[in-house]
Design a protein around this motif. Structure first.
Motif, PDB file in Angstrom:
ATOM      1  N   PRO A 116       0.824  -1.214   0.000  1.00  0.00           N
ATOM      2  CA  PRO A 116       0.000   0.000   0.000  1.00  0.00           C
ATOM      3  C   PRO A 116       0.856   1.262   0.000  1.00  0.00           C
ATOM      4  CG  PRO A 116      -0.698  -1.545   1.706  1.00  0.00           C
ATOM      5  CD  PRO A 116       0.620  -2.029   1.212  1.00  0.00           C
ATOM      6  N   VAL A 117       0.473   2.213  -0.802  1.00  0.00           N
ATOM      7  CA  VAL A 117       1.136   3.524  -0.827  1.00  0.00           C
ATOM      8  C   VAL A 117       0.065   4.572  -0.529  1.00  0.00           C
ATOM      9  CG1 VAL A 117       2.425   5.202  -2.180  1.00  0.00           C
ATOM     10  CG2 VAL A 117       2.845   2.750  -2.511  1.00  0.00           C
ATOM     11  N   ILE A 118       0.238   5.271   0.580  1.00  0.00           N
ATOM     12  CA  ILE A 118      -0.770   6.230   1.053  1.00  0.00           C
ATOM     13  C   ILE A 118      -0.133   7.606   1.174  1.00  0.00           C
ATOM     14  CG2 ILE A 118      -2.330   6.821   2.950  1.00  0.00           C
ATOM     15  CD1 ILE A 118      -2.316   3.788   3.659  1.00  0.00           C
ATOM     16  N   SER A 119      -0.850   8.600   0.709  1.00  0.00           N
ATOM     17  CA  SER A 119      -0.377   9.984   0.825  1.00  0.00           C
ATOM     18  C   SER A 119      -1.429  10.801   1.575  1.00  0.00           C
ATOM     19  CB  SER A 119      -0.132  10.573  -0.567  1.00  0.00           C
ATOM     20  OG  SER A 119       0.258  11.929  -0.476  1.00  0.00           O
ATOM     21  N   ILE A 120      -0.977  11.526   2.598  1.00  0.00           N
ATOM     22  CA  ILE A 120      -1.878  12.354   3.402  1.00  0.00           C
ATOM     23  C   ILE A 120      -1.290  13.745   3.488  1.00  0.00           C
ATOM     24  CG2 ILE A 120      -3.147  12.544   5.574  1.00  0.00           C
ATOM     25  CD1 ILE A 120      -2.424   9.597   6.112  1.00  0.00           C
ATOM     26  N   TYR A 121      -2.037  14.750   3.047  1.00  0.00           N
ATOM     27  CA  TYR A 121      -1.488  16.106   3.086  1.00  0.00           C
ATOM     28  C   TYR A 121      -2.616  17.132   3.246  1.00  0.00           C
ATOM     29  CZ  TYR A 121      -2.729  16.173  -1.924  1.00  0.00           C
ATOM     30  OH  TYR A 121      -3.392  16.092  -3.130  1.00  0.00           O
ATOM     31  N   THR A 122      -2.239  18.344   3.603  1.00  0.00           N
ATOM     32  CA  THR A 122      -3.202  19.432   3.768  1.00  0.00           C
ATOM     33  C   THR A 122      -2.999  20.466   2.669  1.00  0.00           C
ATOM     34  OG1 THR A 122      -1.679  20.555   5.294  1.00  0.00           O
ATOM     35  CG2 THR A 122      -3.398  19.163   6.264  1.00  0.00           C
ATOM     36  N   ARG A 123      -4.062  21.189   2.393  1.00  0.00           N
ATOM     37  CA  ARG A 123      -3.980  22.272   1.409  1.00  0.00           C
ATOM     38  C   ARG A 123      -5.123  23.252   1.645  1.00  0.00           C
ATOM     39  NH1 ARG A 123      -6.221  19.339  -4.180  1.00  0.00           N
ATOM     40  NH2 ARG A 123      -8.458  19.575  -3.680  1.00  0.00           N
ATOM     41  N   TYR A 124      -4.987  24.437   1.059  1.00  0.00           N
ATOM     42  CA  TYR A 124      -6.071  25.415   1.061  1.00  0.00           C
ATOM     43  C   TYR A 124      -6.709  25.447  -0.325  1.00  0.00           C
ATOM     44  CZ  TYR A 124      -4.851  27.540   5.567  1.00  0.00           C
ATOM     45  OH  TYR A 124      -4.634  27.763   6.898  1.00  0.00           O
ATOM     46  N   GLU A 125      -8.023  25.441  -0.369  1.00  0.00           N
ATOM     47  CA  GLU A 125      -8.756  25.566  -1.617  1.00  0.00           C
ATOM     48  C   GLU A 125      -9.796  26.664  -1.440  1.00  0.00           C
ATOM     49  OE1 GLU A 125      -9.666  24.822  -5.549  1.00  0.00           O
ATOM     50  OE2 GLU A 125      -8.053  23.912  -4.362  1.00  0.00           O
ATOM     51  N   SER A 126      -9.528  27.823  -2.064  1.00  0.00           N
ATOM     52  CA  SER A 126     -10.409  28.999  -1.901  1.00  0.00           C
ATOM     53  C   SER A 126     -10.590  29.334  -0.424  1.00  0.00           C
ATOM     54  CB  SER A 126     -11.768  28.759  -2.563  1.00  0.00           C
ATOM     55  OG  SER A 126     -11.614  28.501  -3.941  1.00  0.00           O
ATOM     56  N   ASP A 127      -9.497  29.368   0.303  1.00  0.00           N
ATOM     57  CA  ASP A 127      -9.456  29.699   1.729  1.00  0.00           C
ATOM     58  C   ASP A 127     -10.116  28.639   2.622  1.00  0.00           C
ATOM     59  OD1 ASP A 127      -8.115  32.098   1.267  1.00  0.00           O
ATOM     60  OD2 ASP A 127      -9.995  33.180   0.920  1.00  0.00           O
ATOM     61  N   VAL A 128     -10.478  27.505   2.073  1.00  0.00           N
ATOM     62  CA  VAL A 128     -11.049  26.416   2.853  1.00  0.00           C
ATOM     63  C   VAL A 128      -9.959  25.396   3.159  1.00  0.00           C
ATOM     64  CG1 VAL A 128     -12.713  24.513   2.873  1.00  0.00           C
ATOM     65  CG2 VAL A 128     -13.339  26.707   1.843  1.00  0.00           C
ATOM     66  N   LYS A 129      -9.864  25.000   4.423  1.00  0.00           N
ATOM     67  CA  LYS A 129      -8.881  23.995   4.803  1.00  0.00           C
ATOM     68  C   LYS A 129      -9.339  22.615   4.319  1.00  0.00           C
ATOM     69  CE  LYS A 129      -6.750  26.058   8.925  1.00  0.00           C
ATOM     70  NZ  LYS A 129      -6.472  25.887  10.370  1.00  0.00           N
ATOM     71  N   GLN A 130      -8.429  21.930   3.621  1.00  0.00           N
ATOM     72  CA  GLN A 130      -8.748  20.602   3.121  1.00  0.00           C
ATOM     73  C   GLN A 130      -7.675  19.596   3.522  1.00  0.00           C
ATOM     74  OE1 GLN A 130      -9.284  21.020  -1.148  1.00  0.00           O
ATOM     75  NE2 GLN A 130     -11.491  21.317  -0.893  1.00  0.00           N
ATOM     76  N   LEU A 131      -8.138  18.409   3.860  1.00  0.00           N
ATOM     77  CA  LEU A 131      -7.253  17.286   4.149  1.00  0.00           C
ATOM     78  C   LEU A 131      -7.422  16.288   3.010  1.00  0.00           C
ATOM     79  CD1 LEU A 131      -5.368  15.742   6.167  1.00  0.00           C
ATOM     80  CD2 LEU A 131      -7.445  14.742   7.129  1.00  0.00           C
ATOM     81  N   ILE A 132      -6.320  15.958   2.343  1.00  0.00           N
ATOM     82  CA  ILE A 132      -6.363  15.072   1.185  1.00  0.00           C
ATOM     83  C   ILE A 132      -5.752  13.732   1.570  1.00  0.00           C
ATOM     84  CG2 ILE A 132      -5.839  14.827  -1.258  1.00  0.00           C
ATOM     85  CD1 ILE A 132      -7.453  17.334  -0.529  1.00  0.00           C
ATOM     86  N   PHE A 133      -6.476  12.670   1.260  1.00  0.00           N
ATOM     87  CA  PHE A 133      -6.036  11.314   1.569  1.00  0.00           C
ATOM     88  C   PHE A 133      -6.112  10.503   0.274  1.00  0.00           C
ATOM     89  CE2 PHE A 133      -6.281   6.968   2.846  1.00  0.00           C
ATOM     90  CZ  PHE A 133      -5.650   6.865   4.080  1.00  0.00           C
ATOM     91  N   THR A 134      -4.956  10.005  -0.195  1.00  0.00           N
ATOM     92  CA  THR A 134      -4.945   9.237  -1.438  1.00  0.00           C
ATOM     93  C   THR A 134      -4.262   7.893  -1.230  1.00  0.00           C
ATOM     94  OG1 THR A 134      -2.818  10.074  -2.260  1.00  0.00           O
ATOM     95  CG2 THR A 134      -4.777  11.396  -2.737  1.00  0.00           C
ATOM     96  N   ASP A 135      -4.679   6.929  -2.037  1.00  0.00           N
ATOM     97  CA  ASP A 135      -3.979   5.640  -2.043  1.00  0.00           C
ATOM     98  C   ASP A 135      -3.882   5.146  -3.486  1.00  0.00           C
ATOM     99  OD1 ASP A 135      -6.312   4.173  -2.824  1.00  0.00           O
ATOM    100  OD2 ASP A 135      -6.972   4.077  -0.745  1.00  0.00           O
ATOM    101  N   GLU A 136      -3.192   4.032  -3.680  1.00  0.00           N
ATOM    102  CA  GLU A 136      -3.003   3.464  -5.011  1.00  0.00           C
ATOM    103  C   GLU A 136      -3.623   2.073  -5.081  1.00  0.00           C
ATOM    104  OE1 GLU A 136       1.161   3.587  -5.911  1.00  0.00           O
ATOM    105  OE2 GLU A 136       1.311   5.765  -5.625  1.00  0.00           O
ATOM    106  N   GLY A 137      -4.740   1.904  -4.369  1.00  0.00           N
ATOM    107  CA  GLY A 137      -5.371   0.596  -4.251  1.00  0.00           C
ATOM    108  C   GLY A 137      -6.316   0.243  -5.381  1.00  0.00           C
ATOM    109  N   GLN A 138      -7.312  -0.579  -5.046  1.00  0.00           N
ATOM    110  CA  GLN A 138      -8.229  -1.119  -6.052  1.00  0.00           C
ATOM    111  C   GLN A 138      -9.194  -0.073  -6.603  1.00  0.00           C
ATOM    112  OE1 GLN A 138     -10.170  -4.735  -4.648  1.00  0.00           O
ATOM    113  NE2 GLN A 138      -8.360  -5.307  -3.466  1.00  0.00           N
TER     114      GLN A 138
END
Length: 365
Positions: free
Chosen positions: A282-304
């Motif tokens: 499993p390869v998982i990426s977790i990061y934060t970002r701002y989108e139009s001044d809204v706080k976002q938490l991004i969670f991605t994987d390379e699974g099924q």
């Protein structure tokens, strides 16, 4: 030079056939006497109620009204006779076949002639939709309360065996154990059990709140919540050889509920590991970002991943399963969704089959 325009005579019966308008109207058009009898009705009245004109004229209007509505209807009629117009009054009538229809009345008294001019719309379909909606809301509320009670009972009842397990660890004399690997496993089990107890206690506290709006929120460190979740999943992460990449440089804190965020990480990480592609780590990426001044938490994987055309309307539903995994219960994403939306946030997903999934969590300001 000026010209004077004369308005057309709209009262001319030669120009407008008012009788035709009366007969063809889809609404009830009625003239009723102060004595409580119909004096004149248009064809839709007898057609809808199923009575002949003679039957409708020969009996008091109240006899056609639903028995439960007769009292309030009589009071409204008394007010009309006192020269008070009636607007948007709803009551039920019973057809000759015994069916119930809902009517919405607007009535104007003509005191000099001792009659009432009334128009009624048939709103039976609207009432049926309202009834179905209310029934659905009642069922959903009942199910929600039952689920809440089940979760509360489960969380509460599990605390006793977890406490007993912690007591066993405290009684265990680790000084007699020489194997370092065994000691490490015991330490991991104890830590995971302690985390489980804390999580159960948090759930019980949250569920004890009378209103979800009272769930405690505060500025929490995202990395701390992630570390707690990863510590609880330490064995799973190690055995799966999962690679977890983290980047919280955009922002490190968010106003949220600590137990909720830990649960979100627990469920998303567990799912990513559980549904990884065969023969792949499993390869998982977790990061934060701002989108139009809204706080976002991004969670991605390379699974099924998911076939979004098939599952997009059910992805966060209760007891929904999209992969043939023996340990799948269909609850994880349901909990994630409810944790986020109950506190005013949003969650979206982008995914393709065998190309992983991307969860976008937007927090409320």
């Amino acid at each position: 030079m000026t010209t004077t325009e004369t308005a057309p005579n709209i009262n001319s019966t030669d120009t407008y056939n008012l009788a035709l308008f009366f007969d063809l109207s889809p609404d009830f058009l009625c003239i009723a006497g102060y004595d409580g009898y119909f004096k004149k009705i248009n064809p839709i009245v007898s057609k809808t109620l199923g009575y002949t004109n003679e039957e409708l004229f020969s009996k008091p209007i109240d006899e056609f009204v639903h028995i439960d509505d007769r009292g309030i209807t009589s009071k409204k009629r008394e007010n009309i006779i006192k020269d008070t117009p009636l607007l948007n009054f709803e009551n039920r009538y019973i057809t000759k076949a015994g069916e119930v229809i809902w009517l919405s009345w607007t009535s104007m008294p003509i005191k000099s002639e001792q009659v009432v001019f009334a128009i009624a719309k048939n709103i039976t379909h609207k009432k049926k939709l309202e009834e179905d909606r209310n029934s659905l809301l009642n069922n959903l509320t009942k199910i929600n309360n039952e689920l809440k009670q089940l979760t509360y009972s489960t969380s509460h009842d599990l605390r006793l065996p977890v406490s007993n397990l912690l007591s066993v660890f405290n009684l265990l004399d680790t000084s007699k154990i020489q194997d370092e690997e065994t000691l490490e496993f015991i330490g991991m089990l104890k830590t995971s059990t302690e985390n489980l107890k804390d999580t159960l206690n948090s759930y019980v506290d949250i569920l004890s709140q009378k209103n979800v709006l009272n769930v405690h929120t505060e500025a929490i460190d995202i990395n701390d919540c992630l570390n707690i979740a990863m510590h609880s999943l330490r064995s799973l992460i190690q055995n799966s050889k999962a690679i977890i990449q983290v980047d919280f440089t955009e922002f490190e804190t968010v106003k949220f509920n600590k137990a909720y965020l830990e649960s979100i990480f627990l469920n998303l990480i567990t799912n990513s590991i559980k549904y990884t592609k065969p023969d792949c780590s499993p390869v998982i990426s977790i990061y934060t970002r701002y989108e139009s001044d809204v706080k976002q938490l991004i969670f991605t994987d390379e699974g099924q991943g998911f076939d979004m055309d098939k599952v997009k309307d059910k992805i966060f539903g209760f007891n929904q399963k999209f992969h043939n995994h023996a340990d799948s219960k269909g609850i994880g994403l349901y909990l994630v969704y409810n944790h986020i939306t109950s506190l005013g946030g949003r969650i979206a997903i982008e995914s393709k089959v065998n190309e992983g999934a991307k969860f976008i969590i937007s927090f409320k300001d």
